[in-house]
Design a protein around this motif. Structure first.
Motif, PDB file in Angstrom:
ATOM      1  N   HIS A   1       0.837  -1.188   0.000  1.00  0.00           N
ATOM      2  CA  HIS A   1       0.000   0.000   0.000  1.00  0.00           C
ATOM      3  C   HIS A   1       0.872   1.239   0.000  1.00  0.00           C
ATOM      4  O   HIS A   1       1.393   1.640   1.027  1.00  0.00           O
TER       5      HIS A   1
ATOM      6  N   HIS B   1      -0.041   4.299  -0.949  1.00  0.00           N
ATOM      7  CA  HIS B   1      -0.790   5.550  -0.965  1.00  0.00           C
ATOM      8  C   HIS B   1      -0.952   6.109   0.440  1.00  0.00           C
ATOM      9  O   HIS B   1      -1.169   5.377   1.386  1.00  0.00           O
TER      10      HIS B   1
ATOM     11  N   PHE C   1     -14.845   1.671  -0.530  1.00  0.00           N
ATOM     12  CA  PHE C   1     -14.798   1.657  -1.985  1.00  0.00           C
ATOM     13  C   PHE C   1     -16.205   1.446  -2.531  1.00  0.00           C
ATOM     14  O   PHE C   1     -16.942   0.593  -2.046  1.00  0.00           O
TER      15      PHE C   1
ATOM     16  N   ARG D   1     -17.311  -1.692  -6.681  1.00  0.00           N
ATOM     17  CA  ARG D   1     -16.201  -2.491  -7.205  1.00  0.00           C
ATOM     18  C   ARG D   1     -16.412  -3.945  -6.766  1.00  0.00           C
ATOM     19  O   ARG D   1     -15.678  -4.473  -5.920  1.00  0.00           O
TER      20      ARG D   1
ATOM     21  N   ASP E   1      -6.286  -5.101  -5.178  1.00  0.00           N
ATOM     22  CA  ASP E   1      -6.846  -3.809  -5.599  1.00  0.00           C
ATOM     23  C   ASP E   1      -6.889  -2.774  -4.481  1.00  0.00           C
ATOM     24  O   ASP E   1      -7.268  -1.623  -4.715  1.00  0.00           O
ATOM     25  N   THR E   2      -6.522  -3.156  -3.276  1.00  0.00           N
ATOM     26  CA  THR E   2      -6.668  -2.240  -2.144  1.00  0.00           C
ATOM     27  C   THR E   2      -5.627  -1.119  -2.137  1.00  0.00           C
ATOM     28  O   THR E   2      -5.712  -0.205  -1.324  1.00  0.00           O
TER      29      THR E   2
ATOM     30  N   CYS F   1      -5.493   0.910  -4.499  1.00  0.00           N
ATOM     31  CA  CYS F   1      -6.176   2.014  -5.173  1.00  0.00           C
ATOM     32  C   CYS F   1      -6.687   3.021  -4.146  1.00  0.00           C
ATOM     33  O   CYS F   1      -6.904   2.692  -2.981  1.00  0.00           O
ATOM     34  N   GLU F   2      -6.901   4.248  -4.628  1.00  0.00           N
ATOM     35  CA  GLU F   2      -7.412   5.280  -3.729  1.00  0.00           C
ATOM     36  C   GLU F   2      -8.866   4.997  -3.387  1.00  0.00           C
ATOM     37  O   GLU F   2      -9.693   4.736  -4.269  1.00  0.00           O
TER      38      GLU F   2
END
Length: 211
Positions: free
Chosen positions: A4, A6, A108, A111, A118-119, A121-122
């Motif tokens: 992660h 982000h 999210f 989705r 995929d975690t 992602c923002e």
């Protein structure tokens, strides 16, 4: 599992109206009735199917019999389909005792095929969580980001230090709209043309030409 990389600004808004009665609070947090429970999925749960048990009536939120607990590490990913469209306004969470309580949740929207890869992602929004054994702290969402929600994913990446994460209750507040199906009905109706109508029109055209 994916790393992660982000770092997002975390909304830490929480709200609790002390003037609201228990019955009123229960009515507000009734979106669990609009969850397609049979299709709820929880990734990394210790017991298969336990993730869906945390969505329950308000007056059962302190029940310790049913809960979900992570297996291989601290992470949990709950995938929640609704039976219609939701405008999500807030959530309440009761986690496990001591350090097993999740310390963060990431939300999210729409989705359904999401997994741990995929975690990274923002998220639409995320909250730093406070231990809340009574279920009194509400985390309010940015409503503009959570209109037209037919599927919600909740990612719990960490807790307060334990090897596993435990959750007893998740309450969801918002507005619900039935999914529209009129278009399908209209198409089906129009596809069933009456052959007799076309035959009559054809004969009329022939007779007119002869005359």
């Amino acid at each position: 599992m994916a790393g992660h990389g982000h770092s997002h600004g975390c909304g830490e808004d929480h709200d609790h109206d002390v003037h609201t009665t228990e019955e009123q609070r229960g009515a507000l947090f009734s979106l669990y009735l609009k969850i397609d429970t049979d299709k709820v999925q929880c990734l990394n749960e210790t017991i298969d199917g336990s993730g869906k048990t945390v969505f329950k009536p308000w007056d059962k939120r302190k029940d310790k019999e049913n809960f979900v607990e992570s297996d291989a590490d601290q992470e949990l990913l709950l995938k929640i389909p609704f039976t219609g469209n939701v405008k999500l306004k807030g959530l309440i969470l009761i986690g496990g005792e001591a350090d097993t309580h999740p310390s963060k949740v990431r939300l999210f929207k729409n989705r359904p095929n999401m997994n741990f890869d995929d975690t990274g992602c923002e998220a639409e929004q995320e909250f730093m969580l406070n231990p809340d054994p009574e279920g009194e702290v509400e985390y309010t969402t940015k409503i503009a980001r959570f209109s037209g929600v037919h599927h919600l994913s909740l990612h719990f990446p960490s807790n307060f230090g334990a090897d596993s994460t435990k959750i007893y209750y998740i309450g969801l507040r918002g507005d619900y709209t039935e999914a529209r199906r009129q278009e399908v009905t209209i198409c089906t109706y129009e596809a069933r043309a009456n052959p007799a109508d076309h035959k009559t029109n054809l004969l009329d055209s022939v007779n007119h030409a002869i005359q």
